[in-house]
Design a protein around this motif. Structure first.
Motif, PDB file in Angstrom:
ATOM      1  N   ALA A   1     -22.350  65.439 -21.591  1.00  8.61           N
ATOM      2  CA  ALA A   1     -23.436  64.154 -21.284  1.00  8.61           C
ATOM      3  C   ALA A   1     -24.520  64.522 -20.276  1.00  8.61           C
ATOM      4  O   ALA A   1     -25.702  64.064 -20.457  1.00  8.61           O
ATOM      5  N   ILE A   2     -24.078  65.099 -19.169  1.00  6.09           N
ATOM      6  CA  ILE A   2     -25.042  65.537 -18.214  1.00  6.09           C
ATOM      7  C   ILE A   2     -26.011  66.512 -18.853  1.00  6.09           C
ATOM      8  O   ILE A   2     -27.193  66.407 -18.452  1.00  6.09           O
TER       9      ILE A   2
ATOM     10  N   MET B   1     -16.439  65.910 -22.181  1.00  9.41           N
ATOM     11  CA  MET B   1     -17.523  64.982 -22.392  1.00  9.41           C
ATOM     12  C   MET B   1     -18.511  64.526 -21.455  1.00  9.41           C
ATOM     13  O   MET B   1     -19.664  64.295 -21.861  1.00  9.41           O
ATOM     14  N   LYS B   2     -17.843  64.434 -20.149  1.00  9.00           N
ATOM     15  CA  LYS B   2     -19.100  64.080 -18.971  1.00  9.00           C
ATOM     16  C   LYS B   2     -19.871  65.265 -18.789  1.00  9.00           C
ATOM     17  O   LYS B   2     -21.087  65.140 -18.652  1.00  9.00           O
TER      18      LYS B   2
ATOM     19  N   PRO C   1     -12.563  63.128  -7.673  1.00 13.11           N
ATOM     20  CA  PRO C   1     -13.718  62.473  -8.462  1.00 13.11           C
ATOM     21  C   PRO C   1     -12.789  61.505  -9.753  1.00 13.11           C
ATOM     22  O   PRO C   1     -13.417  60.565  -9.878  1.00 13.11           O
ATOM     23  N   THR C   2     -11.764  61.950 -10.083  1.00 12.35           N
ATOM     24  CA  THR C   2     -10.791  61.098 -11.251  1.00 12.35           C
ATOM     25  C   THR C   2     -10.542  59.532 -10.502  1.00 12.35           C
ATOM     26  O   THR C   2     -10.605  58.508 -11.543  1.00 12.35           O
TER      27      THR C   2
ATOM     28  N   LEU D   1     -26.851  66.700 -22.020  1.00 12.40           N
ATOM     29  CA  LEU D   1     -27.641  66.228 -22.910  1.00 12.40           C
ATOM     30  C   LEU D   1     -28.662  65.205 -22.339  1.00 12.40           C
ATOM     31  O   LEU D   1     -29.977  65.068 -22.634  1.00 12.40           O
ATOM     32  N   TYR D   2     -28.321  64.811 -21.192  1.00 13.50           N
ATOM     33  CA  TYR D   2     -29.252  63.697 -20.401  1.00 13.50           C
ATOM     34  C   TYR D   2     -30.311  64.531 -19.812  1.00 13.50           C
ATOM     35  O   TYR D   2     -31.407  64.297 -19.969  1.00 13.50           O
TER      36      TYR D   2
ATOM     37  N   ARG E   1     -12.312  57.530  -9.321  1.00 15.15           N
ATOM     38  CA  ARG E   1     -13.520  56.685  -9.757  1.00 15.15           C
ATOM     39  C   ARG E   1     -13.590  56.265 -11.368  1.00 15.15           C
ATOM     40  O   ARG E   1     -14.529  55.850 -11.922  1.00 15.15           O
TER      41      ARG E   1
ATOM     42  N   TYR F   1     -25.519  56.436 -21.975  1.00 13.36           N
ATOM     43  CA  TYR F   1     -25.503  57.596 -21.057  1.00 13.36           C
ATOM     44  C   TYR F   1     -24.438  57.232 -19.687  1.00 13.36           C
ATOM     45  O   TYR F   1     -23.660  58.430 -19.465  1.00 13.36           O
TER      46      TYR F   1
ATOM     47  N   ILE G   1     -17.390  62.198 -11.706  1.00 11.25           N
ATOM     48  CA  ILE G   1     -17.818  63.730 -12.324  1.00 11.25           C
ATOM     49  C   ILE G   1     -17.798  64.669 -11.063  1.00 11.25           C
ATOM     50  O   ILE G   1     -18.280  64.328 -10.035  1.00 11.25           O
TER      51      ILE G   1
ATOM     52  N   GLN H   1     -21.072  57.303 -20.945  1.00 10.63           N
ATOM     53  CA  GLN H   1     -20.669  58.930 -21.134  1.00 10.63           C
ATOM     54  C   GLN H   1     -20.217  59.585 -19.965  1.00 10.63           C
ATOM     55  O   GLN H   1     -19.186  60.399 -19.737  1.00 10.63           O
ATOM     56  N   PHE H   2     -21.263  59.244 -19.052  1.00  8.13           N
ATOM     57  CA  PHE H   2     -20.634  60.007 -17.547  1.00  8.13           C
ATOM     58  C   PHE H   2     -19.307  59.395 -16.936  1.00  8.13           C
ATOM     59  O   PHE H   2     -18.623  60.048 -16.391  1.00  8.13           O
ATOM     60  N   SER H   3     -19.118  58.337 -17.542  1.00 11.58           N
ATOM     61  CA  SER H   3     -17.689  57.754 -17.097  1.00 11.58           C
ATOM     62  C   SER H   3     -16.465  57.966 -18.114  1.00 11.58           C
ATOM     63  O   SER H   3     -15.514  57.389 -18.079  1.00 11.58           O
ATOM     64  N   ALA H   4     -16.921  58.978 -19.166  1.00 10.40           N
ATOM     65  CA  ALA H   4     -15.941  59.214 -20.294  1.00 10.40           C
ATOM     66  C   ALA H   4     -15.436  58.130 -21.135  1.00 10.40           C
ATOM     67  O   ALA H   4     -14.527  58.093 -21.646  1.00 10.40           O
TER      68      ALA H   4
END
Lengths: 276, 317
Positions: free
Chosen positions: A5-6, A1-2, B72-73, A8-9, B75, B99, A114, B102-105
């Protein structure tokens, strides 16, 4: 998902940029030129009349000769599109990686959960993906217009789009590497254009050897030739492919892909290690 | 349990020419509001950036939620409001939230639910559909706060959270931080505004030139030992001379005495003296330093090399 998202962004950011709109507008102008400027009438297998930009061609040709000429025209067009398309794509994508690394933006993105390599790869895929969409619009559009107007469906022409995207992808890997290293979009674009315009010289380097005072410069040229994407040869390959000639040497394509992958891996490594 | 732990963190830049962090160790307990203070260039932002994986320590280690910061997880449940943040100006307020969620799921349903809630919470409910390039600095700060909360973090890093916000907005942000505290969230604040930190933080650490010079609870750092303010009626000059002869650390002002005593017995002795001279006793108040006074004392103490007296072990915070 992340990761998605990158990507798509990146697409969203690219679409918001006027440079990408410029790329799209220029492509549309090319389409319109072909719609209004090219006029061909084919009667009973022969050419009754052909005009381009309103000028009549001097004589009618037999179908076989017409096909040959048609392929040459399509081949030249493909090479032109490769050069012009990549030139515009470099301009449109040059700021994507440096923008992400700007003060104030980079903190926001790196503090997300990420892995850094995914951030960079997502950015890369997003940029190449959008260029691929634009190139597809350009290639398929030109092909459709010409095919509909002339009545000849020359499928190999579509392969030129694939080569353009591969050539751009390898150059964009260099841009990503430079972008991560120096965080400057101008330098990043210059690096890609330098490789692109230096490539024909490298291809003809055996003719340059005579001008070189020392052997070491020859080795240097050889070295550069093998560590950069071979865009000039990719252009040549595209022309031959579209002209229907067999491809005997696939090494320019393979080397460009390998060089691209290496630069991308190096960029990811530096990005992973770097403090921001 | 400590949510944040830093052990002997060292960070050098320019091959050791700049020592941004010099053997820093600290701990932030779960559910507390922790303030990191220090002059410009003290290393506060470097420490926060290190904890968030934006830069790497030269040596030492740190954990968030008991896990190494290199993952990274770690965070996943961290929110961050950086100083001078720059959100992409082509996006609208609710798109920024979406957005960054989404970056943080954050799942789509949660994002759709939380985005308007958070915008309302920071007083921006009418601005979600406006491009952020039209936002003022204060609005950007409020949006940044909403973004930091999008993943419903358990730990929140706020770097100068009231920067660019008007006094009313500052009060709202302070109240908001208090509200987050009551929800059990751990808050790590970097700020120059000492009075604000004093109002919202339970414990603080003061950094100077890359070193942690003081850390402790706010009430411990602002306590002045046995110093009291004794509010009285009028005291004649003769009585005052007598009192001063018996209590060395006594100062008189218009309607009160300021005195530092050894212990409660000495304080009671002073009160006895006042009663003996039939002086009206109105109030006896323990004197507290402001955090600003403690800050300057710590910075000056660090400069003279005497700064360890106020350090409180992490497990006692």
């Amino acid at each position: 998902m992340k990761f998605r998202a990158i990507i798509l962004y990146t697409l969203r950011e690219s679409l918001a940029k006027k440079t990408f709109m410029g790329f799209f507008v220029i492509t549309t102008i090319v389409h319109l030129l072909f719609i209004f400027a090219l006029n061909v009438d084919i009667v009973s297998g022969g050419q009754a009349a052909i005009s381009l930009f309103g000028k009549d061609m001097p004589e009618a040709l037999e179908m076989e000769k017409l096909m040959q000429g048609f392929k040459i025209m399509m081949s030249a067009l493909a090479v032109l599109m490769l050069t012009g398309g990549i030139f515009l794509a470099i301009f449109a994508t040059g700021s994507l990686v440096p923008n992400m690394l700007e003060k104030g933006s980079v903190d926001l993105i790196l503090s997300r959960p990420i892995p850094r390599w995914q951030l960079l790869l997502g950015r890369y895929i997003g940029a190449v993906g959008l260029v691929a969409i634009n190139v597809a619009y350009m290639t398929v559009g030109v092909w459709l217009i010409i095919s509909l107007k002339i009545g000849l469906w020359h499928w190999p022409f579509l392969l030129s789009g694939v080569i353009i995207v591969i050539a751009f992808a390898s150059l964009y890997a260099i841009m990503t590497f430079v972008g991560v290293t120096v965080r400057n979009s101008g330098v990043s674009m210059m690096a890609a254009w330098f490789v692109m315009f230096f490539s024909p010289l490298l291809l003809e380097r055996d003719k340059i050897y005579a001008l070189l005072s020392k052997k070491v410069y020859q080795w240097l040229l050889d070295g550069i030739y093998y560590i950069v994407p071979r865009t000039a040869e990719l252009g040549k390959m595209t022309g031959e492919m579209v002209a229907g000639k067999p491809i005997v040497d696939w090494s320019p394509l393979v080397q460009s892909l390998l060089v691209g992958a290496s630069f991308l891996a190096a960029a990811a490594f530096i990005f992973h290690k770097k403090d921001f | 349990m400590n949510i944040v732990e830093v052990h002997n963190a060292v960070k050098h830049f320019n091959r050791g020419r700049i020592r941004a962090l010099n053997d820093v160790s600290l701990a932030v307990p779960k559910g507390s509001a922790f303030g990191l203070l220090g002059p410009n260039g003290a290393g506060k932002t470097t420490l926060v950036k290190m904890l968030l994986g934006i830069l790497y320590p030269t040596s030492g280690s740190a954990t968030l939620f008991g896990q190494s910061i290199s993952q990274p997880t770690v965070r996943d449940k961290v929110g961050y409001l950086p100083e001078n943040h720059r959100y992409p100006d082509f996006l609208k307020g609710n798109e920024v939230l979406d957005y960054y969620g989404q970056f943080s799921a954050v799942p789509k349903e949660s994002r759709q639910k939380r985005a308007p809630e958070l915008l309302k919470l920071v007083g921006m409910e009418k601005w979600g559909t406006t491009k952020i390039k039209k936002y003022s600095k204060g609005m950007m700060q409020r949006l940044g706060l909403a973004v930091a909360l999008m993943n419903d973090p358990e730990l929140l890093f706020l770097d100068e959270p009231t920067d660019g916000v008007d006094p009313i907005g500052r009060k709202e942000i302070r109240d908001f931080i208090q509200q987050l505290k009551t929800q059990g969230k751990t808050i790590f604040i970097n700020s120059h505004l000492l009075s604000e930190v004093e109002l919202v933080c339970d414990s603080v650490a003061i950094m100077n030139k890359g070193k942690l010079v003081v850390q402790g609870r706010v009430d411990q750092l602002t306590a002045s030992g046995h110093s009291y303010r004794v509010q009285t009626g009028t005291i004649s000059p003769d009585v005052l001379i007598t009192l001063k002869s018996k209590f060395a650390n006594l100062e008189a002002s218009n309607s009160h005495l300021q005195v530092t005593v050894q212990d409660y017995a000495e304080l009671n002795s002073l009160i006895d003296q006042l009663r003996k001279h039939q002086i009206e006793l109105q109030a006896v108040l323990p004197h507290r330093r402001t955090l600003e006074e403690s800050f300057f004392a710590a910075i000056q103490g660090a400069a003279s090399g005497d700064f360890n007296e106020m350090n409180i072990p992490a497990d006692k915070l």
